[in-house]
Design a protein around this motif. Structure first.
Motif, short mmCIF file in Angstrom:
data_model
loop_
_atom_site.label_atom_id
_atom_site.label_comp_id
_atom_site.label_asym_id
_atom_site.label_seq_id
_atom_site.Cartn_x
_atom_site.Cartn_y
_atom_site.Cartn_z
N PHE A 239 13.57 -35.75 -66.44
CA PHE A 239 14.80 -34.97 -66.55
C PHE A 239 14.47 -33.48 -66.71
CE2 PHE A 239 18.65 -33.43 -68.82
CZ PHE A 239 19.57 -33.77 -67.84
N SER A 240 13.39 -33.20 -67.44
CA SER A 240 12.96 -31.82 -67.61
C SER A 240 12.62 -31.20 -66.26
CB SER A 240 11.75 -31.77 -68.54
OG SER A 240 11.22 -30.45 -68.61
N TRP A 241 11.92 -31.98 -65.42
CA TRP A 241 11.57 -31.48 -64.08
C TRP A 241 12.82 -31.20 -63.26
CZ3 TRP A 241 12.80 -33.85 -59.43
CH2 TRP A 241 12.27 -33.25 -58.28
N LEU A 242 13.80 -32.11 -63.35
CA LEU A 242 15.02 -31.96 -62.56
C LEU A 242 15.80 -30.71 -62.96
CD1 LEU A 242 17.10 -33.00 -60.52
CD2 LEU A 242 18.12 -34.36 -62.37
N ILE A 243 16.07 -30.55 -64.26
CA ILE A 243 16.90 -29.42 -64.67
C ILE A 243 16.13 -28.10 -64.55
CG2 ILE A 243 18.38 -30.80 -66.16
CD1 ILE A 243 16.88 -29.81 -68.57
N SER A 244 14.81 -28.15 -64.70
CA SER A 244 14.01 -26.94 -64.49
C SER A 244 14.06 -26.52 -63.03
CB SER A 244 12.56 -27.17 -64.92
OG SER A 244 12.49 -27.41 -66.32
N SER A 245 14.03 -27.51 -62.13
CA SER A 245 14.13 -27.22 -60.69
C SER A 245 15.47 -26.61 -60.34
CB SER A 245 13.91 -28.50 -59.88
OG SER A 245 12.63 -29.04 -60.11
N LEU A 246 16.50 -26.93 -61.15
CA LEU A 246 17.83 -26.40 -60.91
C LEU A 246 18.06 -25.07 -61.63
CD1 LEU A 246 19.89 -29.71 -61.17
CD2 LEU A 246 19.49 -28.36 -59.10
N GLY A 247 17.02 -24.57 -62.34
CA GLY A 247 17.11 -23.25 -62.95
C GLY A 247 17.28 -23.23 -64.45
N ALA A 248 17.19 -24.38 -65.12
CA ALA A 248 17.39 -24.41 -66.56
C ALA A 248 16.17 -23.89 -67.30
CB ALA A 248 17.70 -25.84 -67.02
N PHE A 249 16.41 -23.22 -68.43
CA PHE A 249 15.31 -22.84 -69.32
C PHE A 249 15.73 -23.16 -70.76
CE2 PHE A 249 17.94 -19.10 -68.61
CZ PHE A 249 18.08 -18.51 -69.86
#
Length: 205
Positions: A70-80
């Motif tokens: 999930f971390s990879w997914l939201i990071s790929s979408l721009g989350a920090f």
């Protein structure tokens, strides 16, 4: 990777919900903006990002990054990650850096999700980032019925950008507290108007 993940999310959400975007013509192309939506559920970040233009960055609770996939997914979408309640003001500088990189920023000025669907008072963090970066603020209303169900109608309304120059004479400097309050009151008022000005029922199709 960003646009690939965005496409997957778009397909999934279009299947799950009856999505409608209003006011996208208000958003300038290829210009980083600060999107300020009301906040009701975890659905809000992806549906706002789908209607926005260009790449997006947004804050997410640090706990959401514990799961590697999930971390990879939201990071790929721009989350920090952000530590809620830590009082770490460096997140404002990091947000301004994201805008300097050419990415738009999404920030929920209410700070937490609304339990009754009404728009709260809000905070001035978005105004501080606008003063630091010079980016305009786009008020956003995410509107749906009391509960989200399969094929619920979800309307995302984008208001007209609020220029930083209308409130801050020196971009990048120390903002005047009164100007921050004035800008905050304006975008919160416009978010409320977008949400309450549209009577949307949880339609099923």
């Amino acid at each position: 990777m960003y646009y690939f993940c965005r496409a997957l999310v778009y397909i999934g959400l279009k299947i799950a919900y009856n999505l409608k975007f209003v006011g996208r013509e208000n958003i300038p192309k290829k210009t980083p903006m600060i999107y300020c939506p009301n906040h009701r559920s975890y659905l809000d970040p992806p549906v706002v990002a789908l209607g926005a233009r260009g790449k997006m960055a947004f804050m997410a609770k640090e706990s959401l990054f514990r799961n590697k996939l999930f971390s990879w997914l939201i990071s790929s979408l721009g989350a920090f990650p952000v530590s809620r309640g830590s009082g770490d003001l460096s997140v404002l500088d990091k947000s301004a850096e994201k805008i300097a990189e050419g990415k738009s920023l999404m920030i929920f000025p209410e700070g937490t999700r609304s339990k009754d669907g009404k728009v709260g008072k809000g905070h001035s963090g978005a105004a501080v980032i606008s003063a630091k970066s010079g980016a305009a603020i786009v008020p956003v209303g995410v509107i749906y019925g009391e509960k989200l169900r399969f094929r619920s109608r979800v309307v995302v309304k984008f208001g007209k950008p609020i220029p930083a120059e209308e409130y801050f004479t020196q971009i990048g400097g120390e903002p005047d507290p009164r100007s921050l309050v004035k800008m905050k009151k304006r975008y919160m008022s416009e978010i409320k108007a977008l949400v309450e000005g549209d009577e949307v029922k949880n339609e099923q199709s």
